[in-house]
Scaffold this motif. Structure first.
Motif, mmCIF file in Angstrom:
data_model
loop_
_atom_site.group_PDB
_atom_site.id
_atom_site.type_symbol
_atom_site.label_atom_id
_atom_site.label_comp_id
_atom_site.label_asym_id
_atom_site.label_seq_id
_atom_site.Cartn_x
_atom_site.Cartn_y
_atom_site.Cartn_z
ATOM 1 N N UNK B 80 0.850 -1.186 0.000
ATOM 2 C CA UNK B 80 0.000 0.000 0.000
ATOM 3 C C UNK B 80 0.880 1.227 0.000
ATOM 4 N N UNK B 82 0.664 5.616 0.484
ATOM 5 C CA UNK B 82 -0.141 6.786 0.833
ATOM 6 C C UNK B 82 0.352 8.025 0.118
ATOM 7 N N UNK B 178 -1.536 12.942 1.638
ATOM 8 C CA UNK B 178 -1.314 11.488 1.697
ATOM 9 C C UNK B 178 -2.404 10.743 2.442
ATOM 10 N N UNK B 182 -5.503 5.794 0.306
ATOM 11 C CA UNK B 182 -4.457 4.776 0.393
ATOM 12 C C UNK B 182 -4.556 3.900 -0.833
ATOM 13 N N UNK B 184 -3.975 0.796 -2.709
ATOM 14 C CA UNK B 184 -3.729 -0.611 -2.401
ATOM 15 C C UNK B 184 -3.359 -1.340 -3.679
ATOM 16 N N UNK B 216 10.622 -5.632 2.941
ATOM 17 C CA UNK B 216 10.434 -4.732 4.077
ATOM 18 C C UNK B 216 11.705 -4.632 4.911
ATOM 19 N N UNK B 217 12.370 -5.795 5.083
ATOM 20 C CA UNK B 217 13.577 -5.795 5.903
ATOM 21 C C UNK B 217 14.770 -5.180 5.170
ATOM 22 N N UNK B 242 4.442 0.742 1.574
ATOM 23 C CA UNK B 242 4.439 -0.126 2.763
ATOM 24 C C UNK B 242 4.161 -1.554 2.283
ATOM 25 N N UNK B 243 5.208 -2.359 2.330
ATOM 26 C CA UNK B 243 5.055 -3.742 1.868
ATOM 27 C C UNK B 243 4.508 -4.624 2.995
ATOM 28 N N UNK B 244 3.279 -4.393 3.351
ATOM 29 C CA UNK B 244 2.619 -5.231 4.357
ATOM 30 C C UNK B 244 1.491 -5.985 3.673
ATOM 31 N N UNK B 248 -7.511 -6.818 4.127
ATOM 32 C CA UNK B 248 -8.086 -6.047 5.218
ATOM 33 C C UNK B 248 -9.543 -5.694 4.935
ATOM 34 N N UNK B 292 -3.314 -14.367 10.509
ATOM 35 C CA UNK B 292 -3.256 -13.010 11.073
ATOM 36 C C UNK B 292 -3.344 -11.943 10.004
ATOM 37 N N UNK B 293 -3.033 -12.347 8.774
ATOM 38 C CA UNK B 293 -3.011 -11.356 7.689
ATOM 39 C C UNK B 293 -4.419 -11.010 7.210
#
Lengths: 654, 301
Positions: B80, B82, B178, B182, B184, B216-217, B242-244, B248, B292-293
């Motif tokens: 995502x 922003x 921003x 968002x 996506x 992300x890391x 944001x690579x999450x 959702x 959890x995702x």
């Protein structure tokens, strides 16, 4: 390495191990505790984030103020929570840093959302009626997008936090694993250390101490050959070496003591032997003394009776037989006296070779014709000190002993040689000093002796002969005589190998030849008749025999049956007494005292001592006087009496 | 499995997964088909040229309104952003604040989320579509027309935003806002494929999930991996991403909002059949990879 150093190293090592292990363990536990706190905070933060998501979904114009307040409070609490992790380093700090923009972004979105809600919240009523439906729709979409944005920010934050939680969880598990490994290593090392300590204690202390203890117990039980022999360079090694040295000294002292005890035992045996011999000597001396008295009486009376008989008559020959028997008995008493060291006659330098050579004829008569006697007598320049008849008795006894050993057929050799003996010569033994000696040997090829017999061969009354064939005194008498001569006798023998007796006699110091004892034959013719002779002897038979013999010569005879009677007669008849013939030992007064009294009263009177003990006159008499040794013949008596009257010793007296 | 994917930094996770062999690790053979936009990727998928596609939510909504709702299965959001969208105005035309855009010409590519963003932007600043002059412009023409002055402002997305700012220099006046939108970047699949090959779908999602973690890391390594595909990127062009990975609940109102916007703005006619966003949601595969995702409250399997 010393025990002290070894113990120090061990304790320092153990202490270092405990310090290092304890420090690492503490640091790891602190890390684990920090991660646990961090995990708890992360869980708490998740809760806050969840609350914020709920607020974002629920915010409306009518509850805007409350939501704003709650948002601010929750955000503040979340910020405080996150700030507690500010001390983090490295990757964890970077992960935390990535959370911050998202939450800040969410803050901005919330403020924007609140701002879009403000007009209606301020109005307290429904949406602005002046706005068109499309405008309201667009506004609602904007709010929905803001909420979505807000939610996505927070959810992303949650996801990242969850990711961090997973890492924390993994790190905590690693911490736990590390703790377990560390604790195991520490525990294992401690166990190993204790095992090492126990092993070292056993090897370095207990085992050597056990050896020392065992060694001490053995020493206590007098096993002095035992040694600890600990090959160690520490204190226990030094202790063991000192202990071994001490035991070596103890062992040497023990051996020394054993040798001393052995020598003492030997001396005690010799003493016992000497005491035994002394007792035997006293007994023999007493017997010989009394026997001599009897023999004297017998010989005197026999000779007197023989004189009255016709020569060649049967009775005279019987008397001669009696005299021969008395003579043999006299030889026996001499032997007894010699054994008792009471052989009459003083020792003097004697030619041993000559004595032995003179004995040849007599020796051959002793032996059967089947026994060969071989004499190897070398002339000797040295003489030996010997009393009268001593050498003859020695040779006689040894040859008789050899004869009995060879039995019916055999060979006996008598040797006399003069030798210079060195200190190492086995012939000397312990008793003799090196130097010139005369060695008299009797060798036979008889049956020999066992070791046990050999050990007792010189013992008095010890004999292997048949009953009535020997007294058992022969060889002990020989040894007694040899010792009196200052020499030694030794015997070598083995069963079946014959026997060899060596008599080693030290050479006498050269001295002047003794003056000739010969006197003019005229002196011997001095008349006894008319002379007054006092005869003092407590033995009535002797007294009577002597009195009769002198009376037969024409002398006036006075007799006293003891010393006191003699003294009384001297007091009464001193002036008339020409000759005193007295026993040496008497009740009342001894012979020398009586003689002294007479000489005091009548100095020209002469004295003749009689003795069955073989004592020298000068040993007991105040002045020299002739001595007639019992038993004596009538001829001896009269000759001695004449000689005494002439003031000199007769050949029969000394 | 063919995945049609726009050449976008947002697609980095798929490219990293391919380069690192994460698909092969899960025994799934993936072929990445590059497309210029997400809309093109979705169209390629619907045309049967690919089984999966990456795209923003706007093309999904428009395709659904076009009657393809049943053919599209939304599997996950890969990333995502922003800040990827912005309105860049010409300051030299006197535009200093957003309200200054009133009556001005604004270039925008129709049927994209940029057009939706622009609508939200104008609404935030009290303007309506009627208050400005919207000029439909192809993405590749936006920079040129902004430079030649035929447009007073443009609404666009990265990497065009960065390029335009670079070209205009001090003449540019960027308005980013921003928080209002968002962006996506979603992974969609053909419904028939997802139903037929759920394991392949799961494998792709699992590989993509691992790759998003790597990106992300280590963003620099991911950027280096994307350079052969995208060429050199302007500095900071990735910072807004944001690579999450998730699926959702917020995606649902966003799709609904955009559908409403599309109908209201008459970009699409109302569908004949009753239409629901949740019908397109397929949370099952992602939930099986990492529950959890998935924060979708309701939706399809």
């Amino acid at each position: 390495m010393t025990i002290r150093k070894r113990l120090s190293l061990l304790f320092v090592g153990l202490l270092s191990l405990l310090l290092v292990g304890g420090s690492v363990l503490t640091l790891t536990m602190r890390d684990a505790q920090r991660r646990a706190d961090q995990t708890a905070r992360a869980a708490h933060a998740q809760q806050y984030l969840f609350d914020l998501v709920s607020l974002a979904a629920d915010v409306r114009p009518r509850n805007l103020a409350r939501c704003r307040a709650q948002w601010a409070a929750t955000r503040s609490a979340l910020a405080r929570l996150v700030s507690q992790d500010a001390a983090l380093e490295g990757e964890e700090r970077a992960a935390l840093a990535r959370l911050a923009p998202k939450t800040e972004d969410a803050d901005a979105a919330f403020r924007l959302l609140a701002k879009t809600l403000e007009p209606e919240a301020a109005g307290g009523g429904p949406p602005d009626p002046s706005s068109s439906p499309p405008a309201r729709a667009r506004r609602d979409r904007l709010r929905a997008e803001l909420r979505a944005h807000l939610t996505l920010d927070l959810r992303s934050t949650q996801a990242k936090l969850r990711h961090q939680q997973a890492r924390l969880h993994e790190a905590t598990r690693d911490d736990f694993d590390r703790l377990v490994i560390l604790a195991s290593v520490l525990l294992g090392t401690l166990l190993l250390s204790f095992v090492g300590l126990a092993w070292t204690t056993e090897r370095s202390f207990l085992r050597p101490l056990g050896q020392v203890s065992e060694g001490m117990q053995k020493i206590a039980h007098e096993e002095l050959e035992h040694r600890l022999a600990l090959e160690r360079s520490d204190e226990l090694g030094a202790l063991a070496r000192a202990f071994d040295h001490m035991v070596e000294r103890l062992e040497a002292q023990r051996d020394e003591r054993a040798r001393a005890e052995s020598a003492l035992s030997s001396k005690e045996e010799e003493l016992r032997q000497a005491q035994k011999l002394e007792a035997l000597g006293l007994l023999a001396g007493g017997i010989a003394h009394d026997f001599n008295n009897m023999l004297t009486v017998m010989k005197t009376y026999t000779e007197m009776a023989q004189g009255e008989l016709e020569s060649g008559s049967e009775a005279a020959e019987d008397m001669e037989s009696v005299l021969q028997a008395a003579h043999k008995a006299q030889t026996l008493t001499h032997q007894l006296l010699a054994f008792a060291r009471q052989k009459p006659g003083a020792p003097e330098p004697t030619d041993a070779a000559e004595v032995c050579a003179a004995m040849e004829k007599m020796l051959r008569r002793l032996l059967d014709a089947s026994i060969a006697l071989d004499l190897r007598i070398e002339p000797t320049s040295s003489r030996v000190v010997a009393g009268p008849g001593w050498l003859e008795q020695v040779v006689m006894n040894l040859v008789v002993n050899a004869r009995d050993a060879v039995g019916a057929r055999g060979h006996i050799r008598l040797e006399v040689v003069e030798r210079e003996l060195a200190s190492t010569d086995p012939l000397l033994g312990d008793a003799l000093a090196p130097g010139r000696c005369v060695v008299l040997s009797v060798i036979d090829d008889g049956e020999g002796m066992s070791e046990a017999t050999l050990a007792r061969v010189f013992e008095p009354f010890f004999t292997t002969k048949a009953p009535h064939r020997g007294t058992g005194l022969g060889l002990s008498t020989v040894r007694g005589i040899v010792h009196r001569m200052g020499g030694r006798i030794r015997c070598e023998s083995a069963p079946g190998a014959g026997a060899r007796f060596d008599v080693v006699l030290p050479a006498a110091a050269p001295e002047a030849e003794p003056a000739s004892a010969s006197a003019g034959a005229s002196d011997l013719d001095l008349e006894l008749s008319g002379r007054t002779v006092l005869i003092a002897d407590d033995e009535p038979l002797i007294r009577a025999a002597v009195a009769r013999a002198l009376s037969a010569e024409g002398s006036r005879v006075l007799t006293a049956d003891d010393g006191a009677a003699a003294l009384a007669l001297i007091e009464a008849e001193a002036a008339s007494i020409d000759l005193l013939i007295t026993d040496m030992v008497m009740p009342g007064a001894h012979g020398p005292e009586v003689a002294g009294r007479l000489r005091a009263r009548r100095p020209e009177a002469q004295v003749l001592f009689l003795s069955g003990q073989g004592l020298a006159v000068d040993e007991v008499a105040p002045a020299p006087a002739p001595l007639l040794v019992k038993p004596f013949t009538l001829e001896d008596l009269t000759a001695a009496a004449r000689a005494a009257l002439a003031g000199r010793s007769s050949p029969a007296s000394s | 499995v063919r995945i049609a994917t726009a050449e976008q930094p947002l697609s980095a996770a798929l490219h990293v997964a391919e380069r690192r062999g994460l698909f092969a690790d899960r025994d799934v053979d993936v072929e990445l088909l590059p497309t210029p936009t997400g809309r093109a990727a979705l169209q390629a998928m619907l045309a049967g040229e690919a089984e999966l596609a990456t795209t923003a939510e706007t093309p999904i909504v428009l395709a659904a309104l076009d009657g393809h709702a049943d053919a599209i299965a939304v599997l996950a959001t890969l990333a995502q952003s922003t800040r990827g969208l912005a309105v860049i105005a010409r300051a030299d035309r006197g535009i200093e604040r957003p309200p200054d855009l009133a009556g001005r010409s604004i270039g925008v590519t129709p049927k994209t989320n940029v057009e939706y963003f622009l609508d939200l932007f104008l609404t935030l600043h009290g303007l309506g579509p009627a208050d400005v002059r919207l000029v439909p412009t192809a993405p590749e023409d936006l920079v040129g027309r902004a430079l030649d002055g035929s447009l007073d402002a443009v609404a666009t997305f990265e990497p065009h935003t960065a390029r335009l700012l670079e070209a205009l220099g001090r003449r540019a006046r960027p308005f980013r806002e921003p928080h209002i939108y968002t962006w996506l970047w979603n992974l969609c699949g053909r419904t028939d494929f997802v139903g037929r090959s759920p394991a392949a779908a799961r494998a792709v999602l699992a590989a993509a999930l691992e790759a998003t973690g790597l990106v992300d890391d280590a963003p620099e390594a991911a950027r280096a991996a994307m350079r052969p595909i995208l060429g050199p990127l302007p500095k900071g062009s990735w910072d807004h991403i944001d690579f999450t990975m998730s699926l959702d609940q917020a995606l649902v109102p966003k799709l609904e909002n955009q559908a409403d916007w599309a109908l209201e703005s008459r970009r699409r006619a109302a569908p004949a059949e009753p239409w629901g966003v949740l019908r397109m949601m397929r949370p099952g595969p992602l939930r099986s990879v990492d529950p959890h995702r998935v924060t979708l409250i309701s939706g399809g399997a």
